[in-house]
Design a protein around this motif. Structure first.
Motif, PDB file in Angstrom:
ATOM      1  N   VAL A  79       0.925  -1.449  -0.215  1.00 55.66           N
ATOM      2  CA  VAL A  79      -0.158  -0.357  -0.419  1.00 55.66           C
ATOM      3  C   VAL A  79       0.256   1.401  -0.135  1.00 55.66           C
ATOM      4  N   SER A  80       0.399   2.383  -0.367  1.00 57.40           N
ATOM      5  CA  SER A  80       0.678   3.355   0.086  1.00 57.40           C
ATOM      6  C   SER A  80      -0.058   4.611   0.720  1.00 57.40           C
ATOM      7  N   ARG A  81       0.943   4.918   1.871  1.00 53.87           N
ATOM      8  CA  ARG A  81       0.658   6.446   2.309  1.00 53.87           C
ATOM      9  C   ARG A  81       0.412   7.634   1.988  1.00 53.87           C
ATOM     10  N   ARG A  82      -0.617   8.314   1.939  1.00 56.24           N
ATOM     11  CA  ARG A  82      -0.041   9.976   1.851  1.00 56.24           C
ATOM     12  C   ARG A  82      -1.502  11.073   2.747  1.00 56.24           C
ATOM     13  N   ARG A  83      -0.728  12.003   3.267  1.00 57.23           N
ATOM     14  CA  ARG A  83      -1.635  12.769   3.775  1.00 57.23           C
ATOM     15  C   ARG A  83      -2.176  13.145   3.136  1.00 57.23           C
ATOM     16  N   SER A  84      -3.897  13.128   3.866  1.00 61.33           N
ATOM     17  CA  SER A  84      -4.577  14.283   2.947  1.00 61.33           C
ATOM     18  C   SER A  84      -4.396  15.779   2.411  1.00 61.33           C
ATOM     19  N   GLY A  85      -5.379  15.805   1.577  1.00 69.63           N
ATOM     20  CA  GLY A  85      -4.620  17.613   1.736  1.00 69.63           C
ATOM     21  C   GLY A  85      -6.293  17.853   1.791  1.00 69.63           C
ATOM     22  N   GLU A  86      -7.056  17.521   2.027  1.00 63.76           N
ATOM     23  CA  GLU A  86      -8.453  18.736   2.511  1.00 63.76           C
ATOM     24  C   GLU A  86      -8.361  18.516   4.393  1.00 63.76           C
ATOM     25  N   ASP A  87      -7.457  17.210   5.037  1.00 66.40           N
ATOM     26  CA  ASP A  87      -7.568  17.261   6.195  1.00 66.40           C
ATOM     27  C   ASP A  87      -5.875  17.418   6.725  1.00 66.40           C
TER      28      ASP A  87
END
Lengths: 148, 148
Positions: A79-87
């Motif tokens: 899987v990949s993980r990234r920060r949400s742009g909205e929150d």
DNA sequence: TATTGTTATACTCTATAACTATA
DNA sequence: TATAGTTATAGAGTATAACAATA
């Protein structure tokens, strides 16, 4: 007071659940993943990208456990993980290409195991079973929510 | 291929089982015992003295795990262990007086939790549920036996 | 040789809580 | 202040296998 384990619903549910989980876990060993990892993968396969908190609710895996599991899956390239742009507090989890490929390879096996588990049951019985299990979960979690 | 976790029997069974187990475990915390220990106690309460191997089958707890659990329960004064006269390899487990007292105190709580879990279900539904769960267990363990 | 049980090791999940960053 | 996640620690069960005692 008489108490018969073999007639006690919590025991029967747990025994059936543990039994299925253990046997399927051995199938998953071949893919080098654990049952909770498979849960994560199948949830992402079905629902697409998810926030960690939502994924925790869908898979019924504790948030802190899930955080470590997804970190380990990330290292394994599943899987990949990234920060949400909205929150910016939220982390979004997605299946990688390899993760998707593996998940799609496991789905048929998972369906085979399900078939084996419910062998001999009519469609109606399976439908009833699913409904009752969902109600148990709802009852228990609802009671939990009240206690908290 | 579409795969929906919320419609997948192994997941539903496991989720319901884990959910009940976790919540009841918290009740058991007050007595200073774990869920597997409660299983052992309730089995002994219902069935009387048991060989370790039989107890393992009844409670669905791994033999090596059960060996450690009963040793710990012995130290806590909840059960006693003695060699069988008929087969000196076998170990017989019995509830101590204190163990029996505790088990009898827990039974009503266990029944309450069961009631909460199956709230809203008719007697027929509960009966069906028990039957189906037993069949799942039989199917899975049977398949396991074949694979071994 | 097979069975009953014990013990040890490595691994995973749980529960809890302290912590950071963002809302 | 509340929420989203991360991290650390202690505890319990699992899987496996090596082992002793007995059948």
């Amino acid at each position: 007071m008489r108490f018969q384990l073999g007639d006690y619903v919590p025991y029967l549910v747990n025994r059936a659940g543990v039994s299925i989980s253990n046997t399927f876990s051995r199938e998953l060993d071949r893919f080098g993943i654990t049952l909770p990892m498979w849960r994560v993968m199948s949830a992402l396969l079905d629902e697409g990208e998810q926030r960690l908190g939502d994924l925790s609710r869908i898979t019924a895996i504790e948030l802190s456990t899930l955080s470590r599991i997804t970190a380990s899956m990330d290292r394994a390239g599943l899987v990949s993980r990234r920060r949400s742009g909205e929150d910016a507090r939220a982390v979004l989890i997605t299946l990688s290409k390899e993760g998707r490929r593996m998940a799609e390879a496991i789905v048929p096996k998972a369906l085979q195991w399900e078939s084996a588990a419910i062998a001999g049951m009519s469609e109606d019985e399976v439908k009833t079973l699913k409904g009752l299990l969902q109600r148990i979960y709802g009852n228990v979690e609802g009671r939990e929510a009240v206690l908290r």
